[in-house]
Design a protein around this motif. Structure first.
Motif, PDB file in Angstrom:
ATOM      1  N   UNK A 119      13.658  -3.737   2.702  1.00 42.85           N
ATOM      2  CA  UNK A 119      12.187  -3.938   2.549  1.00 42.85           C
ATOM      3  C   UNK A 119      11.441  -2.422   2.331  1.00 42.85           C
ATOM      4  N   UNK A 120      10.263  -2.621   2.126  1.00 36.57           N
ATOM      5  CA  UNK A 120       9.448  -1.331   1.678  1.00 36.57           C
ATOM      6  C   UNK A 120       9.706  -0.263   2.707  1.00 36.57           C
ATOM      7  N   UNK A 121       9.650  -0.823   3.865  1.00 39.39           N
ATOM      8  CA  UNK A 121       9.586   0.267   5.099  1.00 39.39           C
ATOM      9  C   UNK A 121      11.240   1.240   5.140  1.00 39.39           C
ATOM     10  N   UNK A 122      12.338   0.459   4.313  1.00 41.34           N
ATOM     11  CA  UNK A 122      13.448   1.351   4.414  1.00 41.34           C
ATOM     12  C   UNK A 122      13.388   2.643   3.587  1.00 41.34           C
ATOM     13  N   UNK A 123      14.016   3.544   4.427  1.00 44.94           N
ATOM     14  CA  UNK A 123      13.997   4.893   3.933  1.00 44.94           C
ATOM     15  C   UNK A 123      14.563   5.211   2.556  1.00 44.94           C
ATOM     16  N   UNK A 124      15.455   4.087   1.917  1.00 46.40           N
ATOM     17  CA  UNK A 124      16.091   4.298   0.845  1.00 46.40           C
ATOM     18  C   UNK A 124      15.365   3.397  -0.466  1.00 46.40           C
ATOM     19  N   UNK A 125      13.991   2.952   0.056  1.00 45.36           N
ATOM     20  CA  UNK A 125      13.513   1.833  -0.846  1.00 45.36           C
ATOM     21  C   UNK A 125      13.206   2.405  -2.125  1.00 45.36           C
ATOM     22  N   UNK A 126      12.455   3.766  -2.402  1.00 44.87           N
ATOM     23  CA  UNK A 126      12.127   4.425  -3.619  1.00 44.87           C
ATOM     24  C   UNK A 126      13.440   4.893  -4.304  1.00 44.87           C
ATOM     25  N   UNK A 127      14.206   5.371  -3.530  1.00 42.78           N
ATOM     26  CA  UNK A 127      15.428   5.894  -4.114  1.00 42.78           C
ATOM     27  C   UNK A 127      16.392   4.876  -4.902  1.00 42.78           C
ATOM     28  N   UNK A 128      16.559   3.671  -4.047  1.00 42.62           N
ATOM     29  CA  UNK A 128      17.289   2.669  -4.760  1.00 42.62           C
ATOM     30  C   UNK A 128      16.673   2.023  -6.093  1.00 42.62           C
ATOM     31  N   UNK A 129      15.582   2.049  -5.875  1.00 40.65           N
ATOM     32  CA  UNK A 129      14.591   1.511  -7.211  1.00 40.65           C
ATOM     33  C   UNK A 129      14.848   2.427  -8.229  1.00 40.65           C
ATOM     34  N   UNK A 130      15.085   3.802  -7.984  1.00 39.40           N
ATOM     35  CA  UNK A 130      15.040   4.720  -9.123  1.00 39.40           C
ATOM     36  C   UNK A 130      16.609   4.678  -9.539  1.00 39.40           C
ATOM     37  N   UNK A 131      17.556   4.516  -8.795  1.00 36.40           N
ATOM     38  CA  UNK A 131      19.009   4.437  -9.239  1.00 36.40           C
ATOM     39  C   UNK A 131      19.036   2.974 -10.176  1.00 36.40           C
ATOM     40  N   UNK A 132      18.321   2.034  -9.659  1.00 35.09           N
ATOM     41  CA  UNK A 132      18.601   0.919 -10.393  1.00 35.09           C
ATOM     42  C   UNK A 132      18.037   0.813 -11.676  1.00 35.09           C
ATOM     43  N   UNK A 133      17.030   1.587 -12.007  1.00 39.20           N
ATOM     44  CA  UNK A 133      15.872   1.663 -12.879  1.00 39.20           C
ATOM     45  C   UNK A 133      16.873   2.585 -14.151  1.00 39.20           C
ATOM     46  N   UNK A 134      17.722   3.544 -13.570  1.00 40.72           N
ATOM     47  CA  UNK A 134      18.533   4.448 -14.440  1.00 40.72           C
ATOM     48  C   UNK A 134      19.911   3.762 -14.840  1.00 40.72           C
ATOM     49  N   UNK A 135      20.126   2.481 -14.021  1.00 40.37           N
ATOM     50  CA  UNK A 135      21.379   1.887 -14.500  1.00 40.37           C
ATOM     51  C   UNK A 135      22.647   2.795 -13.770  1.00 40.37           C
ATOM     52  N   UNK A 136      22.220   3.327 -12.580  1.00 39.90           N
ATOM     53  CA  UNK A 136      23.311   3.999 -11.966  1.00 39.90           C
ATOM     54  C   UNK A 136      24.140   3.103 -11.056  1.00 39.90           C
TER      55      UNK A 136
END
Length: 330
Positions: A119-136
């Motif tokens: 969920x958005x309130x998860x502390x890793x939310x934005x970080x996970x989005x970045x790694x997925x967008x980079x294909x990591x």
């Protein structure tokens, strides 16, 4: 006849020893916070010289003390309210996403991937989005990311290697967990033969198996039973393509997403000379995982002749990967 029986006895003994080795390595070691900071610190070029830290559980003598304190100074990590860092705490997918995002966030794309267990309130939310967008990294087919899943040392290296690849090239890697067809599909084909004897001659290696492993996939640590079911053709593993060679020695695998792969041909009829050293494929071991690879090697490469090749699949092209295994070793 006596020579054949001796060879079979030798194979049986080695197989038993090999099986026992697999049992010992069944549980691949989970990585921890300290190991992840060392890997990230090396990639960033941080000062890893051992020194005093601000944490009561990370003395100067700790192997990661320099990298941990340097990472703290850079704002990549922080400790806990009790004054500890917990360097031996097991690493999760969410942890590594946060650490990598803090270390390289300015160089990573902004993503918009959503997962039902993040969920958005998860502390890793934005970080996970970045790694997925980079294909990591990527999510799973059921729409989850599994942020609390533990990360093995093999998986940690995969995250770090893909991060380095993205930072150096600025390009999005092939999606590591899903069939990404945005760059098109290609195929692989070939002819696999062996030599029965001088009288009968060369035959198609009917029943030989061709495997194709994606170099950008993150493979979990399977159980022994899961791997045996796969090797016995009862199940399939995600991101591993497989087919059998037909009676004429031919095979093909179509509709393969563009990307880099490791192809393996395991003969059905040509036995390997077991007195010769078995050359493990270090890249495949790193990608597939130590235990997974050990079981795979024992059952497809230890007794049978085999061929391994790194290939690239590109859009609307077909790669030819053929092999003549020659005489059986027995």
């Amino acid at each position: 006849m006596r020579k054949v029986l001796c060879s079979l006895f030798f194979v049986l003994i080695l197989s038993i020893l090999s099986f026992n080795s697999s049992e010992v390595n069944a549980a691949e070691k989970v990585s921890n916070r300290a190991e992840s900071i060392v890997e990230i610190g090396k990639l960033l070029g941080l000062d890893g010289t051992q020194r005093a830290t601000q944490f009561k559980d990370v003395p100067k003598s700790h192997y990661a003390s320099g990298y941990i304190q340097s990472a703290v100074d850079k704002g990549i990590v922080s400790g806990y309210s009790d004054g500890t860092f917990k360097p031996s705490q097991e690493l999760t997918r969410a942890h590594i996403a946060i650490f990598i995002s803090r270390a390289f966030g300015s160089k990573l794309p902004t993503g918009n991937a959503t997962f039902k267990d993040v969920p958005r309130e998860n502390s890793a939310y934005n970080a996970i989005q970045q790694l997925v967008a980079a294909g990591i990294t990527a999510g799973y087919s059921d729409g989850t990311f599994k942020p609390n899943n533990k990360l093995t040392q093999t998986h940690l290296k995969a995250f770090i290697n893909r991060t380095e690849q993205y930072i150096k090239s600025g390009k999005v890697s092939s999606n590591p967990n899903t069939s990404n067809t945005s760059r098109g599909n290609g195929a692989i084909k070939g002819t696999v033969v062996w030599k029965y004897n001088d009288f009968i001659g060369t035959l198609g290696d009917t029943g030989a198996t061709v495997y194709l492993f994606s170099t950008t996939a993150t493979y979990p640590s399977y159980t022994k039973q899961e791997l045996f079911d796969w090797l016995e053709n009862k199940t399939e593993l995600k991101n591993v393509y497989r087919t059998l060679v037909d009676k004429n020695g031919n095979y093909s695998i179509n509709s393969i997403p563009s990307g880099n792969y490791i192809a393996v041909i395991s003969s059905k009829n040509a036995k390997r000379n077991i007195s010769e050293p078995l050359n493990s494929h270090s890249q495949l071991k790193s990608i597939f995982g130590n235990y997974n690879y050990k079981v795979f090697e024992d059952n497809t490469m230890f007794l049978y002749k085999h061929q391994i090749k790194n290939i690239e699949i590109t859009n609307n092209t077909t790669v030819d990967f053929s092999n003549d295994f020659g005489y059986t070793a027995w």
